[in-house]
Design an enzyme around this catalytic site. Structure first.
Site, PDB file in Angstrom:
ATOM      1  CD  GLU A  68      -2.635   1.585   0.255  1.00  0.00           C
ATOM      2  OE1 GLU A  68      -2.579   2.737  -0.217  1.00  0.00           O
ATOM      3  OE2 GLU A  68      -3.381   0.697  -0.197  1.00  0.00           O
ATOM      4  CG  ASP A  98       4.130   3.341  -6.729  1.00  0.00           C
ATOM      5  OD1 ASP A  98       4.344   2.837  -7.858  1.00  0.00           O
ATOM      6  OD2 ASP A  98       3.224   4.152  -6.513  1.00  0.00           O
ATOM      7  CG  ASP A 120      -6.816   5.948  -8.713  1.00  0.00           C
ATOM      8  OD1 ASP A 120      -7.628   6.272  -9.605  1.00  0.00           O
ATOM      9  OD2 ASP A 120      -6.241   6.768  -7.989  1.00  0.00           O
ATOM     10  CE  LYS A 124      -8.751  14.771 -15.491  1.00  0.00           C
ATOM     11  NZ  LYS A 124      -8.043  15.997 -15.049  1.00  0.00           N
ATOM     12  CG  ASP A 156     -17.268   0.375  -8.112  1.00  0.00           C
ATOM     13  OD1 ASP A 156     -16.023   0.474  -8.082  1.00  0.00           O
ATOM     14  OD2 ASP A 156     -18.030   1.341  -7.969  1.00  0.00           O
ATOM     15  CD  GLU A 197     -11.056  -2.493   3.985  1.00  0.00           C
ATOM     16  OE1 GLU A 197     -10.244  -2.677   4.899  1.00  0.00           O
ATOM     17  OE2 GLU A 197     -10.765  -2.697   2.785  1.00  0.00           O
ATOM     18  CD  GLU A 199     -16.168  -7.760  -3.080  1.00  0.00           C
ATOM     19  OE1 GLU A 199     -16.798  -8.739  -3.505  1.00  0.00           O
ATOM     20  OE2 GLU A 199     -14.943  -7.796  -2.819  1.00  0.00           O
TER      21      GLU A 199
END
Length: 217
Positions: A68, A98, A120, A124, A156, A197, A199
């Site tokens: 993370e 990263d 994420d 764009k 989602d 979380e 989800e």
């Protein structure tokens, strides 16, 4: 939405025994960092840790690593583990870092599976290469994964899912083995599903969860 930055998070994360402070030093020998030498699975962008903690509890015959980039988020995952006391899994470690640095942390073929959960979307077009299913990252995964290992991707976000599906379909190094546009209403693929979380939040709001599984040839 990301948590606001917590000033003490960096120090808290770096001092935690659950966080590997120098992951580069374990490249090629991650099995030595765990109590048992077992297949190692990686979640990229693990958030507050609900998914990977429960995966580690459900599968004690595997080792798990969560990476993370946001220390304020990782701090919450560590606090969750600490609150579990003796019930916390012993087959789980965290990396504060990263995804682009993964080749520095792992040797070729050292990972037995990768989880990408609610990454994420970088909506764009000019940011497409930052998406965790873009070629830049698929190149990394292909090197780290054992042949025959899977990448499991859940989201989602319809645009991100369509992008990811096309990317894997057009990459000859991978084969898509499973696709669903409504995971929680798919009796076969939802069997044994462990949620994140995000989800739980999105599903409770009526947003269908999409999932694909791509096999590294």
């Amino acid at each position: 939405m990301r948590l606001r930055h917590i000033p003490e998070a960096d120090e808290f994360v770096s001092q935690s025994s659950i966080t590997v402070s120098n992951p580069e030093s374990l490249k090629g020998r991650w099995s030595s960092a765990f109590q048992k030498a077992q297949p190692t699975f990686l979640e990229i962008g693990m958030g507050k840790g609900q998914f990977i903690i429960n995966m580690a509890l459900a599968h004690p015959d595997c080792n798990y690593i969560g990476i993370e980039r946001y220390s304020s988020v990782l701090m919450r995952a560590i606090q969750h583990l600490l609150s579990m006391g003796e019930d916390a899994p012993d087959n789980l470690l965290f990396i504060s870092g990263d995804a682009s640095d993964l080749p520095l942390f792992f040797e070729s073929g050292e990972i037995s599976g990768i989880y990408l959960n609610f990454s994420d979307p970088w909506p764009k077009k000019r940011h497409a290469k930052r998406r965790l299913t873009s070629k830049r990252f698929r190149d990394i995964y292909y090197t780290l994964l054992l042949p025959g290992s899977a990448i499991e991707f859940k989201t989602d976000n319809s645009s991100l899912f369509d992008f990811s599906l096309d990317e894997f379909k057009n990459d000859p190094r991978y084969e898509i083995s499973e696709i669903t546009y409504d995971l929680h209403n798919d009796s076969r693929l939802s069997a044994g599903n462990i949620t994140t979380e995000y989800e739980d939040k999105f599903s409770s709001s009526g947003n269908p969860i999409k999932k694909l599984i791509a096999i590294r040839k």
